[in-house]
Design an enzyme around this catalytic site. Structure first.
Site, PDB file in Angstrom:
ATOM      1  CG  HIS B 188      -8.298   3.468  20.193  1.00  0.00           C
ATOM      2  ND1 HIS B 188      -7.394   3.394  19.142  1.00  0.00           N
ATOM      3  CD2 HIS B 188      -8.971   2.284  20.187  1.00  0.00           C
ATOM      4  CE1 HIS B 188      -7.526   2.222  18.533  1.00  0.00           C
ATOM      5  NE2 HIS B 188      -8.460   1.531  19.153  1.00  0.00           N
ATOM      6  CG  HIS B 264      -6.545  -2.058  22.766  1.00  0.00           C
ATOM      7  ND1 HIS B 264      -6.599  -1.578  21.478  1.00  0.00           N
ATOM      8  CD2 HIS B 264      -7.690  -2.767  22.943  1.00  0.00           C
ATOM      9  CE1 HIS B 264      -7.735  -1.962  20.911  1.00  0.00           C
ATOM     10  NE2 HIS B 264      -8.416  -2.685  21.779  1.00  0.00           N
ATOM     11  CD  GLU B 316     -10.809  -5.861  22.416  1.00  0.00           C
ATOM     12  OE1 GLU B 316     -10.343  -4.854  21.859  1.00  0.00           O
ATOM     13  OE2 GLU B 316     -12.014  -6.149  22.388  1.00  0.00           O
ATOM     14  CB  CYS B 412     -13.500  -2.822  14.680  1.00  0.00           C
ATOM     15  SG  CYS B 412     -13.248  -4.234  15.756  1.00  0.00           S
TER      16      CYS B 412
END
Lengths: 656, 656
Positions: B188, B264, B316, B412
């Site tokens: 990420h 993502h 996502e 988030c």
């Protein structure tokens, strides 16, 4: 209430000689069953292992090892045996019968002394009946029983039947209302309808009373499921499904109080089949009305036009009323089999044609879509709209396959399709003392027992390419007897002639009754209206607003990229222009394709802006549609059932 | 290449006084930040526990216990601190600052002697850096660094900055091309853009070189991810994501070779932001062109008209080009924040207005849709079409909420929205020696440093209700200086006046340059064309064929059930009839709603057949649309952005 259930004509008394259907039916014996035997014996190179027979060899002590595959792996051999039984019932096949006897020997030897039979629980020693919610023991038992009954009926051999009677007795001793018995019922129904089949062949009342118990105990409060052992120990078969909820298996309240079908589509269909059986055997009008109410909920709120059910992939389940998305649906082939079984039962009990309208829609569209023309490739999931480029890159559609698959790890659908095709005549005909019901217009000859002998009829048709059906008597009756020919709901007009003369005949509940003293060569000819027609969906279903689907008889058509190029979403059908029959390359001639006119959205340059002020433009085009059941037999490409309806653009303004 | 990056105007030098935006901005300080502080301290009754501060107290030895919450739980406090920093930069708030200092004290004391800082790995003693694929350590570090830089810039206090410098140094010693270092990079992204921020404030070259390493190492073959420790030990942070694939994090090949954005959406947007930063700092024209190519792929193939990204819920993530389903999409609020950050960076580097067009679209629509008018309820997921009855019963849409939620376990989005609103002026203005760029027409006053002093301007607007923008000089310049006012792409026409006289001004890359020796009270007035307009989607996107969306300036409109009744899917907009401004009950006056004419499908009786021959009928109606950002502020109900385009039915035949 005076109910009497129609009977199936014996499989051996029907000979199907329809070129279109025989293609598929023959595949069962020549391709599917031999191939599946290799599969369940793990002898197919490149295929996922089944471990099905492996587990039985271990359970009966022939080999050492662990249980492999899923908890309901045993059902693969059960469904294979059931399909073999139907095949043998029609004509002998020594080789298949020998394989089946071998499998039955193994199964019977795997059985515990008390009758229990489930290789997963036998081998793993996990506690029996501790997870009815997802353990599938009663589901597996149900499939064993169905197979054994079919095998007994086909061959007269009792060994497998005796085995499942011991299994059913074991279940009977374990479950029930009485104190000391488990007050549970299965998460995945199937045992209910199987017990009724076993009751009908053995006449043992305890099997009926056990089925009755399973149907009526379901959904009582407090819920058995919420307090069963696996909830306390945390020892779940499928922990990931533990919170699917009681409605997932229609156990949130008693079946009598449920107003909509919910949850897993296959579970619901099998459950309702068993419920109809119990309602009939107990002549329980209230329960039967409830079956009809739930059947109506399915077919009028939750069924695709292709006769498939299960709008959501997650949980393979029903969703809300009128929620019928076309490109993310599940529409499992097995669920369509279940819907056909439930509907056929309701027809046999009520003699009402509406149920067989649905059976016809299910068989001609989704059931056949499940199997490729080569008999070697299968769809489990049956969307009504596929854009391969989209589906292959969007995990919301990861269950959607853009080509039929060879087989799968959980191989439920191919054998389910096989057993349906192998017993197809049970959907074509049914009879009682007074009439032979003719439901499907599939070319075949039938021998029906009547008082004092048999009557024989042959049905000739090229249906639904033509709506002209001929039924010829091949025997002479000693008493008046009726042919009850289903008048499909779509055919408002029809005409009946006997020996060339038009006759008026009684119409009752969707059937045309032609009653006479049949003589050899008496010829009934009926013309139904099978013109192409554009169909519209109730606008409560938001997914099909402004769209139309082409049908002919029960056959739903689709556009394929092979005939129409890509970007099918931009196509508008002219629903007021004529539709013509056509032939397309690469599909069987008798499949009956169609052409009609419309327009298509002109596709802009690839690099045009994503959003802008420019209105789309259109160009005229000729469209070709093929039966939905035959899609994807000519390589990968787009497919679409519901087309934009161009008629407001072409012919009329919005005021109609 | 001669690149020079535009600078942000200091937050303290911009005063926003726009009634519409101030409503939201004020919520940050008065509602969101105080509420989030209670949340991360687990003091909100009924809310899911955050455990965020709990983990820090344990990590620094103040308390005993286990790590609770997800692996990246630390980022909640980081994003809170970052938003607090922007708030403090604008005006003092002793109470917030004291809370922040307390949190920073805890964070700093939790740091390991070697600089490592991540409560999950510190407390659980799981091996550091063993699961870069999903461990989120570098992501978490990135958010800490962003917060610390912001806090230093706001308060001048060094403690937090020193802490994250030690953290960055620890990462620098651990990762890199050199032998003995780990040759990995984060699953990420976030660390890349954070290191550049740290480099810019500290001028320490090693932070730039580390960011460079992370960007350029990514996707090299053989893949680091496929051989990292967790793959060998099986000790994954998120085993369920282990097979998401390398494209899920754009690591399937080097970034330079990728032609589409994948995976993502938040990861991609953060990664591309860092990539743009590195491209600028190294004046790497090729890398910058690649950033632009990928930005184009997003905005021209994969972005919703509302400025949101991520077509699929599962993962996502981005899906294929032109795949933009309206009712199953994810379109996470955080991803829109990431897209705005990436676009703003590209604008600051290239001075091109197209990037700010997208920022404007993202902020006015999806960012604001993420937050309720009360500031207490949030959407993470932003569909363009909701039918509550459908969404609540179809698990394909289980990520779709039909009402904004109070907060979530993985919190988030709310803090991400908060930090964006708190630093909004960074999107309104940017400057260099020659010009002040005015990107968004949000009422505000700005002080911009020029050689020899400052210039001050005030922007007056009621945008986009009106396209009339006034910018008044509040100071006198000593040298010529330009106002560079973004000309939105949607406004083909425009007019610029200075002190009442029409002027011709240079237009370059989407900006109107008004260069002069500014005197106090000089007044620039510009008129953009913000008429309502019906927009069409490129027909390569099958989901929007035959549909239209209403816009005014950057604002996308939607139909809501509150104004139009249910069954919005059956509504056809007359795109050639005039659209009028309107006010609707229950929304702020300045929100600007619209009415126009159309027709709606007449809904049949509830029990009408699901399928039939009856064509739908229509009735004329007046439609009301409200800004998408404000939907769902008046209770639960249907919502729809893309409406059926009725113009072919109303006015024209298909030949156009």
């Amino acid at each position: 209430m005076e109910l009497h259930r129609l009977q199936n004509v014996k499989l051996s008394d029907v000979t199907i000689n329809d070129p279109f259907w025989n293609h598929y039916i023959n595949l069962v014996e020549t391709v599917i069953l031999p191939f599946q035997w290799e599969l369940i014996n793990d002898r197919v190179e490149g295929a996922e292992k089944s471990y099905c027979m492996h587990n039985f060899r271990i359970a009966c002590g022939d080999e050492k090892g662990e249980h492999l595959g899923t908890v309901f792996q045993d059902t693969d051999v059960a469904k294979w045996l059931e399909a073999v039984a139907y095949t043998l019932a029609k004509k002998p096949n020594k080789k298949l019968e020998a394989l089946a006897d071998g499998a039955i020997d193994l199964i019977s030897r795997a059985q515990c002394p008390d009758g229990y039979l489930d290789t997963y629980f036998i081998i793993t020693k996990q506690k029996r009946w501790s997870d009815l919610y997802e353990g599938h023991e009663l589901y597996t038992a149900g499939h064993m029983i169905e197979a054994a009954v079919a095998y007994y009926e086909a061959t007269g051999k009792r060994r497998f039947l005796d085995t499942v009677c011991r299994l059913a007795d074991c279940i009977y001793r374990t479950f029930g209302r009485e104190e000391g018995k488990i007050h549970g019922y299965p998460g995945h129904p199937e045992i209910e309808l199987a017990l009724i089949r076993l009751y009908r062949v053995t006449q043992e009342k305890r099997y009926l009373s056990l089925a009755d118990y399973f149907i009526r105990e379901r959904g009582k409060s407090p819920s058995y499921f919420l307090n069963e052992e696996c909830r306390k120990t945390g020892n779940y078969i499928f922990p990931e499904f533990a919170d699917f909820g009681l409605d997932y298996m229609m156990a949130q309240k008693p079946l009598q109080e449920q107003t909509t079908v919910e949850g897993h589509a296959v579970r619901a269909a099998y459950l309702l089949s068993g419920m109809a059986d119990v309602a009939y055997e107990e002549r329980d009008d209230t329960l039967l009305k409830q079956c009809d109410a739930l059947w109506n909920n399915i077919t009028q709120k939750k069924m695709y036009i292709t006769g498939s059910i299960g709008s959501a992939s997650y949980g393979e389940r029903f969703t809300g009323n009128y929620d019928l998305p076309n490109n993310t649906n599940y529409s499992e082939s097995c669920a369509t089999v279940g819907l056909a079984q439930f509907s056929n039962r309701m027809f046999q009990i009520t003699h009402s044609g509406k149920y067989m309208d649905t059976v016809e829609q299910a068989l001609y569209n989704t059931l056949l879509a499940g199997i490729a023309l080569d008999g070697k490739h299968f769809f489990y999931v049956n969307p009504l709209e596929v854009i391969p480029e989209v589906a292959e890159h969007n995990p919301t559609m990861r269950h959607i396959k853009t080509m039929r698959q060879q087989w799968f790890g959980v191989a439920c659908c191919p054998p389910n399709i096989a057993r349906t095709l192998a017993s197809l005549s049970n959907y074509i005909y049914a009879y009682d003392e007074e009439a032979l019901y003719v439901n499907l217009f599939i070319q075949s000859c039938v021998k029906v027992p009547v008082k004092g002998g048999n009557l024989r009829f042959c049905l000739h048709a090229d249906y639904p390419n033509s709506g002209h059906i001929e039924i010829q008597s091949d025997s002479t009756a000693e008493a008046p007897f009726s042919l009850a020919v289903r008048k499909p709901a779509y055919s408002a007009k029809y005409q009946v002639c006997v020996n060339g003369s038009k006759v008026d005949c009684t119409q009752r509940d969707g059937y045309l009754f032609i009653k006479r003293m049949w003589k050899r060569e008496d010829l009934v000819s009926i013309d139904f209206d099978v013109q192409f027609r554009f169909v519209y969906c109730n606008p409560h279903c938001s997914d099909n607003i402004g769209k139309t689907a082409l049908m002919k008889g029960p056959v739903v058509y689709c556009l394929e990229e092979a005939d129409n190029g890509s970007h099918l979403a931009g196509i508008y059908a002219d629903t007021e222009a004529p539709v013509h029959s056509a032939f397309v390359k690469g599909l069987p001639e008798e499949s009956g394709s169609a052409t009609f006119s419309g327009c298509r959205t002109v596709m802009p340059q690839k690099d045009n802006p994503l959003y802008g002020l420019e209105k789309p433009t259109y160009e005229a085009c000729t469209l070709t549609a093929v039966p939905y059941a035959l899609w994807n037999n000519r390589g990968k490409g787009e497919m679409r059932v519901w087309m934009n309806d161009g008629s407001p653009m072409f012919h009329r303004n919005w005021r109609g």
